[in-house]
Each structure stands twice: as C-alpha cells, then as structure tokens.
Design a protein around this motif. Structure first.
Motif, PDB file in Angstrom:
ATOM      1  N   UNK A 277      -3.306  10.406   4.152  1.00  0.00           N
ATOM      2  CA  UNK A 277      -2.584  10.242   2.892  1.00  0.00           C
ATOM      3  C   UNK A 277      -2.631   8.793   2.402  1.00  0.00           C
ATOM      4  N   UNK A 278      -2.575   7.824   3.312  1.00  0.00           N
ATOM      5  CA  UNK A 278      -2.605   6.420   2.893  1.00  0.00           C
ATOM      6  C   UNK A 278      -3.946   6.084   2.252  1.00  0.00           C
ATOM      7  N   UNK A 279      -5.021   6.497   2.867  1.00  0.00           N
ATOM      8  CA  UNK A 279      -6.343   6.199   2.331  1.00  0.00           C
ATOM      9  C   UNK A 279      -6.512   6.784   0.934  1.00  0.00           C
ATOM     10  N   UNK A 280      -6.049   8.044   0.746  1.00  0.00           N
ATOM     11  CA  UNK A 280      -6.170   8.677  -0.573  1.00  0.00           C
ATOM     12  C   UNK A 280      -5.314   7.942  -1.601  1.00  0.00           C
ATOM     13  N   UNK A 281      -4.104   7.551  -1.203  1.00  0.00           N
ATOM     14  CA  UNK A 281      -3.221   6.854  -2.134  1.00  0.00           C
ATOM     15  C   UNK A 281      -3.798   5.493  -2.520  1.00  0.00           C
ATOM     16  N   UNK A 282      -4.331   4.765  -1.551  1.00  0.00           N
ATOM     17  CA  UNK A 282      -4.909   3.456  -1.840  1.00  0.00           C
ATOM     18  C   UNK A 282      -6.101   3.588  -2.782  1.00  0.00           C
ATOM     19  N   UNK A 283      -6.951   4.558  -2.550  1.00  0.00           N
ATOM     20  CA  UNK A 283      -8.113   4.748  -3.421  1.00  0.00           C
ATOM     21  C   UNK A 283      -7.684   5.078  -4.851  1.00  0.00           C
ATOM     22  N   UNK A 284      -6.671   5.929  -4.973  1.00  0.00           N
ATOM     23  CA  UNK A 284      -6.184   6.302  -6.302  1.00  0.00           C
ATOM     24  C   UNK A 284      -5.582   5.090  -7.020  1.00  0.00           C
ATOM     25  N   UNK A 285      -4.763   4.316  -6.301  1.00  0.00           N
ATOM     26  CA  UNK A 285      -4.082   3.192  -6.917  1.00  0.00           C
ATOM     27  C   UNK A 285      -5.035   2.011  -7.160  1.00  0.00           C
ATOM     28  N   UNK A 286      -6.091   1.920  -6.361  1.00  0.00           N
ATOM     29  CA  UNK A 286      -7.066   0.848  -6.582  1.00  0.00           C
ATOM     30  C   UNK A 286      -7.669   0.959  -7.982  1.00  0.00           C
ATOM     31  N   UNK A 287      -7.996   2.176  -8.394  1.00  0.00           N
ATOM     32  CA  UNK A 287      -8.555   2.385  -9.732  1.00  0.00           C
ATOM     33  C   UNK A 287      -7.504   2.107 -10.806  1.00  0.00           C
ATOM     34  N   UNK A 288      -6.265   2.510 -10.537  1.00  0.00           N
ATOM     35  CA  UNK A 288      -5.192   2.282 -11.509  1.00  0.00           C
ATOM     36  C   UNK A 288      -4.901   0.792 -11.690  1.00  0.00           C
ATOM     37  N   UNK A 289      -4.824   0.076 -10.585  1.00  0.00           N
ATOM     38  CA  UNK A 289      -4.548  -1.358 -10.674  1.00  0.00           C
ATOM     39  C   UNK A 289      -5.706  -2.110 -11.330  1.00  0.00           C
ATOM     40  N   UNK A 290      -6.923  -1.670 -11.078  1.00  0.00           N
ATOM     41  CA  UNK A 290      -8.078  -2.303 -11.718  1.00  0.00           C
ATOM     42  C   UNK A 290      -7.999  -2.170 -13.236  1.00  0.00           C
TER      43      UNK A 290
ATOM     44  N   UNK B 243       0.811  -1.215   0.000  1.00  0.00           N
ATOM     45  CA  UNK B 243       0.000   0.000   0.000  1.00  0.00           C
ATOM     46  C   UNK B 243       0.847   1.268   0.000  1.00  0.00           C
ATOM     47  N   UNK B 244       2.129   1.150   0.461  1.00  0.00           N
ATOM     48  CA  UNK B 244       3.025   2.311   0.433  1.00  0.00           C
ATOM     49  C   UNK B 244       4.268   1.975  -0.370  1.00  0.00           C
ATOM     50  N   UNK B 245       5.345   1.561   0.337  1.00  0.00           N
ATOM     51  CA  UNK B 245       6.617   1.293  -0.335  1.00  0.00           C
ATOM     52  C   UNK B 245       7.303   0.092   0.283  1.00  0.00           C
ATOM     53  N   UNK B 246       7.856  -0.822  -0.531  1.00  0.00           N
ATOM     54  CA  UNK B 246       8.632  -1.938   0.029  1.00  0.00           C
ATOM     55  C   UNK B 246       9.843  -1.467   0.817  1.00  0.00           C
ATOM     56  N   UNK B 247      10.435  -0.343   0.419  1.00  0.00           N
ATOM     57  CA  UNK B 247      11.652   0.144   1.068  1.00  0.00           C
ATOM     58  C   UNK B 247      11.425   0.549   2.526  1.00  0.00           C
ATOM     59  N   UNK B 248      10.184   0.782   2.922  1.00  0.00           N
ATOM     60  CA  UNK B 248       9.913   1.160   4.309  1.00  0.00           C
ATOM     61  C   UNK B 248      10.141  -0.010   5.259  1.00  0.00           C
ATOM     62  N   UNK B 249       9.950  -1.245   4.777  1.00  0.00           N
ATOM     63  CA  UNK B 249      10.091  -2.444   5.587  1.00  0.00           C
ATOM     64  C   UNK B 249       9.269  -2.337   6.865  1.00  0.00           C
ATOM     65  N   UNK B 250       7.994  -2.074   6.716  1.00  0.00           N
ATOM     66  CA  UNK B 250       7.094  -1.988   7.854  1.00  0.00           C
ATOM     67  C   UNK B 250       5.922  -2.952   7.664  1.00  0.00           C
ATOM     68  N   UNK B 251       5.702  -3.768   8.666  1.00  0.00           N
ATOM     69  CA  UNK B 251       4.551  -4.646   8.716  1.00  0.00           C
ATOM     70  C   UNK B 251       3.995  -4.633  10.127  1.00  0.00           C
ATOM     71  N   UNK B 252       3.064  -5.520  10.405  1.00  0.00           N
ATOM     72  CA  UNK B 252       2.463  -5.524  11.742  1.00  0.00           C
ATOM     73  C   UNK B 252       1.732  -6.837  11.977  1.00  0.00           C
TER      74      UNK B 252
END
Length: 481
Positions: free
Chosen positions: A374-387, A327-336
């Motif tokens: 910012x994450x929610x907006x980015x995910x919504x934008x990319x969801x349409x692009x990936x579709x 949802x963001x960047x692999x380089x962040x190396x953040x999970x949970x």
C-alpha cells in the motif's frame, strides 16, 4: 470529575467555621490547586470530610458561587468557575532553578523560530513538511489497525521492544533498499517516534556536552539543530552551494556532520556524487560521523535520483534517518534510523531511557501497510500529484512575481524555495498572512547573523487548483513593499 476528589483543606482556628471553610476553598481555587471545570464533592460529603455542619458547607458553596469562584449546576453539582488569569496566583519562585545550567531553562533550546504573524489562519497555506491527507487510503489503514487489535487481544500483555517490532523493521529495511538503495538488514533498523526522536537519540549517544562540534548546513533544518544543542553540542554552520554542503568549509574539529543530500532543507538542491564522496572521505580522515536526513527523497521528479549517501558508506560512518510522516501521515509519529552496528546498543539504551518503545499497535498496522504494497502504491500516486502541483506553482511564480523571484532548482520533495530580490521576506510573510496566504521566510532556517531573503513554499497540503489564486494574493502583497 469524580466527586470523591481528595481535598486537603486546612481550616483556621480563629473565626467562624463558615469563614474558615470559605477562605480555604477560595485559596485553593486562586492558587490553581482546584482547576477550572473541576467538580467538587457534594455539600454533605464536604461537611463530613472537614468536620463542619452541612449547612456550613452549603453556605460556603453559595458564597463562593455569588463571588464567581464556583458555578452551581443544580443536581449536577458545584464546579470551579473559569477565572481570569490574573485571579490565579501561582508562585514562580522555583522556576529560576539556580542549581541548573540547562539550555532549555535559558530558552536556548532552538527549534522553529516563531513566525511574526497574528490573526486567524490564512485560507491558503503553503505549509512545509505537510503531505496530502485527502488522498490517503484511510480505509486500508483502519482495517489493518483493527487486525492489529485482534492479534493483540490474543497475546500476553507486554511492552514493545525498544528497537521496534520485527515486522516493521523488516518492512522498512525492504522499503529503503528498493526505493533508496540503502542495503540493510532488519537488525540495522531502529524504529523511532518520528525523525526528531532519531536526531535526539543520536545526539544523546554521540555528543559530549560542551566539547563535541557538530557541523550543520546553513540554511538548514532547525529541529535537528535543536536536538544537537539540547545535547550540549557546539554548532558550526557550513554554507551550501549548487552541489550541496561545501565540504572544504567544514571545520577540522567537527566530529558530527548533518546533511540533507537528497533534497537540501530548505533550498532543495541534491548533493552531487562527487561531493558525497568528498564528504565521506573527509569524515574517514577525521574519524567523524555523518547524520543523513532523507526526509522526503521518495517524492522525486526525475526518473532516477542519486542513491542515498548511506549507499556509499563502507565503514559505518553514516546514520541514515527516515520518516513516514511525509509518505504516510504525520499523526503516526513513526521514523527510523539505519544505524551502524557499533552504535546500535547505545541507541537502544538511550531509547529505553527516553521512554521504552513506540506504540506497538501502530507499528503492526504500518508494517502490514508497507509489506502489502500500500505504501508503494500511495507514493507512486502522490508523486505524480505533487509533480503537477510543483509545475503549477513554478508557472504561477514566474507569471506573477516576475524577475523579483528566482526559484531554487530541485528534483524532489514537497516544497520549493524562492529567492527574492530587494524584498524583506519577513515583512512579506506578515503582509501575505494578512492577505490570506501562509508562507515561511527563509530566515527561519538560517543560523547566525545575515541570511537569505526568500520564501519556502510547501505544496503538500494545497491543491493545484488553489495555487493560482494563492500566488496572485502573494504577488499583491509583494507589490505593496
């Protein structure tokens, strides 16, 4: 390199001082003690250290340079030269480690099987697990990172908490609650260095080496299998069908079940609601736990997906693992991990042993990134692009591969899986690579003998405009089989 490098040179008692110094330096380079590119002390400093005249030190350097062991850069000093690998002699006797019984030393750690390809990277890449980065709001993240640095400059120095910054845990709890219907509190979240560390920590806590049986989807995600194998689990591959993991095929002795219910990795189907309830009932009856890997469920192509498996968990059996790499960047190396309360302290103890906390400055910036929307907006934008990319990819596959390919249905994610008829997918992967198209065979996800013939095509890092040409090249490679 600092010219005051400490050198431990043993000069022989016989022969000239020059021959002795020359031999000692040459042995240090050949054995790898002095690495290529290392700057050596000046001739004056070397002479003082080893108790020879400066002329002897100068002569030793000149002789080594003439033999190709050193490079002289004038006033810049003398540097160890780059040598052919065969010229470096390093003993490998200790590597057999006869006292150790480790899967890693035996080469059985698992992970991604190597692709049987060679040559330069293809111009068209259907890489799996890679999101689009060109559209990411780097300017926003840069501003938030600067803010985090400014805050850190005003605070006393300290290591980050192993569980993660409270602000980031709060942001993650809110995010998974709103986007995946996972009801949790800030105390339920443990921040990790990507999803892979989450798998590793859970395996460390739950696996008794040589005894614990862990059921995994087959095909399934190789790095998750690697974490379990590394902890000493015995793996039990379980088939999947159109509704996800086949619960009735689970072995009775399994105490860990690993699933990707929102978007099966790699085939793409979602686990049905009936199958989810069946799995949780099975786990309760056998005192088993479930690891839910929700790696890209945010990118869905329907109005509302099934909620996370964790949403249905009423007695603390599901470890919900998420990542910000997609949802963001692999380089962040953040999970949970959203962990059951009974396992939280054990997970934190395991994380302390593995390396304390995750970088606090990154956590602080990402927390603000999520909390400010910012994450929610980015995910919504990319969801349409990936579709759109997925639509184009499916269309091109049907047009150019015809009845030799069948697309596995999926409602979410950044890749699709394609079954191939009368095709050796490994050979097609090699031919596609040579034709400039990077693809992955389904065999990389299989555990054991047999397997499925097909490909996994990621569309996170290839634009919709480049997909048609990539599929045409793939079809050309397929036509030669």
């Amino acid at each position: 390199m600092d010219p005051s490098l400490e050198l431990d040179l043993q000069l022989g008692g016989r022969g000239s001082r020059l021959a002795s110094l020359h031999a000692a330096l040459r042995e240090a380079i050949a054995s790898g003690r002095l690495a290529p590119g290392l700057r050596l002390p000046s001739s004056r400093e070397l002479a003082a250290r080893v108790g020879v005249s400066r002329n002897t030190a100068v002569a030793a350097y000149e002789l080594l340079a003439s033999e190709g062991w050193l490079e002289s850069r004038g006033a810049g000093g003398s540097f160890v030269a780059e040598l052919p690998q065969a010229a470096v002699t390093v003993s490998d006797r200790a590597s057999v480690a006869p006292w150790a019984d480790s899967r890693w030393l035996r080469g059985e750690g698992g992970g991604w099987p190597a692709l049987l390809t060679s040559g330069p990277a293809p111009a068209y890449q259907f890489k799996t697990g890679m999101p689009e980065t060109a559209s990411f709001p780097f300017d926003v993240l840069r501003r938030l990172q600067t803010r985090a640095l400014q805050v850190a400059a005003r605070e006393p120095a300290r290591y980050p908490a192993a569980q993660g910054l409270a602000a980031l845990r709060e942001a993650i709890a809110g995010h998974v609650s709103s986007s995946r219907a996972v009801a949790c509190t800030v105390d339920d979240v443990v921040v990790t260095a990507g999803a892979q560390q989450a798998f590793d920590l859970i395996a460390r806590v739950l696996v008794t080496p040589g005894r614990t049986v862990a059921a995994v989807e087959n095909p399934g995600y190789p790095p998750l299998r690697a974490a379990l194998l590394g902890a000493g689990a015995k793996l039990a591959p379980v088939p999947v069908d159109a509704e996800g993991l086949v619960v009735e095929a689970l072995p009775a002795e399994a105490r860990i079940v690993c699933v990707t219910p929102s978007h099966q990795s790699p085939l793409g189907m979602a686990m049905s609601l009936a199958r989810r309830r069946e799995l949780l009932n099975w786990a309760a009856a056998r005192q088993a736990i479930v690891i839910e890997d929700d790696y890209d469920g945010e990118f869905r192509f329907t109005s509302r997906p099934l909620d996370a498996l964790k949403t249905l968990d009423r007695d603390g059996r599901v470890f919900y693992v998420g990542t910000l790499s997609k949802s963001m960047l692999p380089a962040l190396r953040l999970g949970y991990v959203v962990t059951p309360a009974w396992a939280r302290e054990a997970l934190l103890a395991a994380k302390h042993a593995a390396g304390f906390g995750t970088p606090a400055l990154t956590q602080a910036a990402v927390a603000d990134f999520i909390l400010e929307g910012h994450l929610l907006r980015h995910v919504r934008r990319m969801r349409a692009e990936y579709a759109e990319r997925r639509r184009v990819l499916e269309q091109m596959i049907r047009r150019h591969l015809g009845d030799r390919a069948a697309i596995y249905p999926a409602i979410a994610g950044l890749h699709l899986a394609v079954a191939l008829r009368d095709v050796d997918a490994d050979e097609l992967t090699r031919r596609a690579w040579a034709a400039g198209v990077g693809v992955e065979p389904l065999s990389r996800y299989w555990w054991g003998e047999g397997g499925l013939q097909g490909l996994v095509l990621g569309y996170g890092s290839i634009t919709a405009a480049r997909i048609p040409e990539a599929v045409k090249r793939l079809a050309k490679a397929l036509g030669t089989l």
